[in-house]
Scaffold this motif. Structure first.
Motif, PDB file in Angstrom:
ATOM      1  N   UNK A 182       7.416   0.918   5.501  1.00  0.00           N
ATOM      2  CA  UNK A 182       6.734  -0.271   4.986  1.00  0.00           C
ATOM      3  C   UNK A 182       6.032  -1.027   6.103  1.00  0.00           C
ATOM      4  N   UNK A 183       6.694  -1.157   7.242  1.00  0.00           N
ATOM      5  CA  UNK A 183       6.081  -1.863   8.369  1.00  0.00           C
ATOM      6  C   UNK A 183       4.823  -1.129   8.852  1.00  0.00           C
ATOM      7  N   UNK A 184       4.914   0.200   8.906  1.00  0.00           N
ATOM      8  CA  UNK A 184       3.757   0.988   9.346  1.00  0.00           C
ATOM      9  C   UNK A 184       2.598   0.853   8.374  1.00  0.00           C
ATOM     10  N   UNK A 185       2.877   0.941   7.075  1.00  0.00           N
ATOM     11  CA  UNK A 185       1.809   0.868   6.067  1.00  0.00           C
ATOM     12  C   UNK A 185       1.170  -0.520   6.023  1.00  0.00           C
ATOM     13  N   UNK A 186       1.993  -1.563   6.097  1.00  0.00           N
ATOM     14  CA  UNK A 186       1.421  -2.913   6.062  1.00  0.00           C
ATOM     15  C   UNK A 186       0.587  -3.193   7.317  1.00  0.00           C
ATOM     16  N   UNK A 187       1.062  -2.747   8.471  1.00  0.00           N
ATOM     17  CA  UNK A 187       0.291  -2.943   9.697  1.00  0.00           C
ATOM     18  C   UNK A 187      -1.042  -2.196   9.631  1.00  0.00           C
ATOM     19  N   UNK A 188      -0.998  -0.964   9.084  1.00  0.00           N
ATOM     20  CA  UNK A 188      -2.229  -0.183   8.967  1.00  0.00           C
ATOM     21  C   UNK A 188      -3.207  -0.853   8.004  1.00  0.00           C
ATOM     22  N   UNK A 189      -2.693  -1.392   6.906  1.00  0.00           N
ATOM     23  CA  UNK A 189      -3.579  -2.051   5.948  1.00  0.00           C
ATOM     24  C   UNK A 189      -4.180  -3.328   6.539  1.00  0.00           C
ATOM     25  N   UNK A 190      -3.366  -4.090   7.260  1.00  0.00           N
ATOM     26  CA  UNK A 190      -3.887  -5.305   7.880  1.00  0.00           C
ATOM     27  C   UNK A 190      -4.967  -4.970   8.908  1.00  0.00           C
ATOM     28  N   UNK A 191      -4.867  -3.777   9.516  1.00  0.00           N
ATOM     29  CA  UNK A 191      -5.830  -3.397  10.545  1.00  0.00           C
ATOM     30  C   UNK A 191      -7.169  -2.980   9.950  1.00  0.00           C
ATOM     31  N   UNK A 192      -7.146  -2.195   8.849  1.00  0.00           N
ATOM     32  CA  UNK A 192      -8.418  -1.677   8.313  1.00  0.00           C
ATOM     33  C   UNK A 192      -8.824  -2.284   6.979  1.00  0.00           C
ATOM     34  N   UNK A 193      -7.920  -3.058   6.319  1.00  0.00           N
ATOM     35  CA  UNK A 193      -8.241  -3.741   5.060  1.00  0.00           C
ATOM     36  C   UNK A 193      -8.834  -2.781   4.023  1.00  0.00           C
ATOM     37  N   UNK A 194      -8.235  -1.598   3.891  1.00  0.00           N
ATOM     38  CA  UNK A 194      -8.756  -0.600   2.959  1.00  0.00           C
ATOM     39  C   UNK A 194      -7.650  -0.142   2.025  1.00  0.00           C
ATOM     40  N   UNK A 195      -7.824  -0.421   0.731  1.00  0.00           N
ATOM     41  CA  UNK A 195      -6.867   0.083  -0.249  1.00  0.00           C
ATOM     42  C   UNK A 195      -6.941   1.594  -0.364  1.00  0.00           C
ATOM     43  N   UNK A 196      -8.133   2.142  -0.145  1.00  0.00           N
ATOM     44  CA  UNK A 196      -8.283   3.590  -0.218  1.00  0.00           C
ATOM     45  C   UNK A 196      -7.448   4.268   0.862  1.00  0.00           C
TER      46      UNK A 196
END
Length: 285
Positions: free
Chosen positions: A66-80
């Motif tokens: 979860x921490x990895x996925x949330x950090x990645x999403x915050x970095x690229x802001x891409x739902x895809x």
């Protein structure tokens, strides 16, 4: 002085005799009821340790993902990109919550339940409700096994105490029957009885500590799931308001397990439905 010497000698003999008794010997000499209690406490301890190890490993893995996925999403802001990262983890609670929220979005999008201001507000509320309901279901699944820790932690000391009381009663009955009050007679029976209390504490203490640890981990993970719902809702809401293309991945269905055929009919119908007259498109569909 003459009576003190035999007493001191008896105490020394009792201590020496008791010191030579291992837990195994104490168990073998115990009453059948005390033996049964000891066996139950050992089994309860083994069961609780199985739950403890399973929960610690599971929550460590879930938190790391979860921490990895949330950090990645915050970095690229891409739902895809987030959907692509979650795709291999069909049974992960994080992926299930994401799939539920995006599933509600698909249904609402296909039915055009977003074209007015009131409809968009209603859509945001539905997305949040679906996310919270799914979080509740997943947390309930993760709570399996916790009642075992709670029961062992609360009951084991009293079960051990019952074994101790029963063993001491047997010791005093033996004293009454033999008429011998020497510590050589009393000490082994009391040691056997106290072993039951020790086993109760050995079973209960780790269970209580682990229960508190797992409860904390579960609360923290529930917050991460709520964060996921929030960021997905905000992302979709922002794109709805600005009219930007909605980048998302088609949520995985339970049958869309890696290694099994993907439901092409469902994906085709979604591709046809995501083009709407107002010009909004869904990327990644």
């Amino acid at each position: 002085m003459d009576s003190a010497a035999p007493l001191a000698s008896g105490i020394a003999d009792a201590i020496a005799h008791t010191a030579t008794l291992s837990p195994t010997e104490l168990f073998m000499q115990a009453d059948s009821i005390v033996k049964t209690i000891m066996i139950l406490l050992v089994l309860a301890s083994m069961l609780s340790w199985g739950v403890i190890i399973d929960k610690l490993i599971r929550f460590r893995t879930l938190h790391k993902r979860a921490r990895t996925w949330l950090d990645a999403f915050q970095a690229n802001q891409s739902l895809a990109a987030l959907g692509g990262a979650l795709k291999p983890y069909v049974h992960d609670p994080f992926a299930k919550v994401y799939r539920a929220v995006l599933g509600e979005w698909e249904i609402s999008y296909q039915r055009g339940l977003y074209q007015t201001e009131a409809a968009r507000d209603s859509l945001k509320e539905r997305l949040n409700r679906v996310g919270q309901i799914t979080i509740g279901v997943e947390i309930e699944q993760l709570q399996r096994g916790l009642p075992i820790l709670a029961t062992v932690g609360a009951v084991a000391p009293f079960v051990g105490l019952f074994g101790t009381v029963w063993g001491i009663m047997n010791s005093f009955q033996g004293i009454a029957a033999s008429g011998n009050t020497s510590l050589n007679v009393v000490a082994p029976g009391i040691a056997e009885a106290l072993l039951a209390t020790a086993l109760g504490l050995v079973a209960a203490i780790p269970a209580v500590i682990a229960y508190n640890r797992v409860a904390g981990d579960m609360g923290s993970y529930a917050n991460r799931l709520s964060t996921l719902v929030g960021v997905v809702e905000v992302h979709l809401s922002r794109q709805l308001e600005t009219g930007e293309p909605l980048d998302m991945k088609i949520p995985l269905e339970p049958s869309d397990v890696p290694g099994q055929p993907v439901r092409e009919e469902r994906n085709s119908s979604v591709r046809e439905a995501v083009m709407k007259p107002n010009g909004l498109t869904v990327e990644g569909a």
